[in-house]
Design a protein around this motif. Structure first.
Motif, short mmCIF file in Angstrom:
data_model
loop_
_atom_site.label_atom_id
_atom_site.label_comp_id
_atom_site.label_asym_id
_atom_site.label_seq_id
_atom_site.Cartn_x
_atom_site.Cartn_y
_atom_site.Cartn_z
N ASP A 89 0.74 -1.19 0.00
CA ASP A 89 0.09 -0.04 0.10
C ASP A 89 0.91 1.21 -0.08
O ASP A 89 2.25 1.02 0.11
CB ASP A 89 -0.98 -0.09 1.26
CG ASP A 89 -0.33 0.00 2.55
OD1 ASP A 89 0.77 0.37 2.68
OD2 ASP A 89 -0.85 -0.39 3.58
N GLU A 90 0.41 2.39 0.00
CA GLU A 90 1.02 3.77 -0.07
C GLU A 90 1.99 3.71 0.91
O GLU A 90 3.19 4.49 0.73
CB GLU A 90 0.07 4.93 -0.27
CG GLU A 90 0.84 6.16 -0.51
CD GLU A 90 -0.23 7.06 -0.98
OE1 GLU A 90 -0.08 8.35 -0.19
OE2 GLU A 90 -1.30 7.03 -1.58
N ALA A 122 5.05 1.50 0.55
CA ALA A 122 5.92 1.86 -0.39
C ALA A 122 6.73 3.07 -0.16
O ALA A 122 7.78 3.39 -0.73
CB ALA A 122 5.00 2.28 -1.74
N LYS A 123 6.05 4.05 0.79
CA LYS A 123 6.88 5.40 1.32
C LYS A 123 8.09 4.74 1.91
O LYS A 123 9.24 5.49 1.97
CB LYS A 123 5.98 6.20 1.97
CG LYS A 123 5.12 7.14 1.26
CD LYS A 123 4.44 7.90 2.10
CE LYS A 123 3.56 8.66 1.30
NZ LYS A 123 2.67 9.64 2.03
#
Length: 111
Positions: free
Chosen positions: A65-66, A69-70
């Motif tokens: 998910d975002e 990913a960060k």
């Protein structure tokens, strides 16, 4: 003085180009991610004394998910195994080069 600056800039530029070339050439495939995930899974199951119920078909890949990913996660390996007494869940987060980021292992007893 100018020769020193030019030498340092040349060395830095060369190092950056070499790194960029390596990244461009070595992009892991889905198979690389799956191989790494199952390897980590079997290692964990071995540590738990559960190799007799582990199977390659227990694992699959999933996109992060975002938030993940960060922090540099490119792919997840998710594995689920059931026995008569419990369900075992293993997840491994992998970097863009199919390296280890973090993992978790859970054992959920069957009622």
């Amino acid at each position: 003085m100018n020769r020193t600056i030019i030498g340092v800039l040349s060395a830095t530029t060369g190092a950056c180009l070499t790194w960029a070339l390596f990244v461009a050439i070595y992009k892991p495939t889905i198979q690389n991610f799956l191989t790494f995930a199952t390897s980590q899974y079997f290692h964990q199951m071995s540590d738990e004394g559960l190799t007799s119920i582990a199977s390659y078909k227990d694992c699959r890949l999933d996109q992060p998910d975002e938030a993940d990913a960060k922090i540099g996660v490119a792919m997840f390996g998710l594995c689920k195994t059931e026995s008569d007494i419990a369900v075992f869940y293993y997840a491994v987060a992998m970097s863009p080069t199919a390296g280890f980021v973090y993992s978790s292992f859970d054992r959920v007893p069957k009622p």
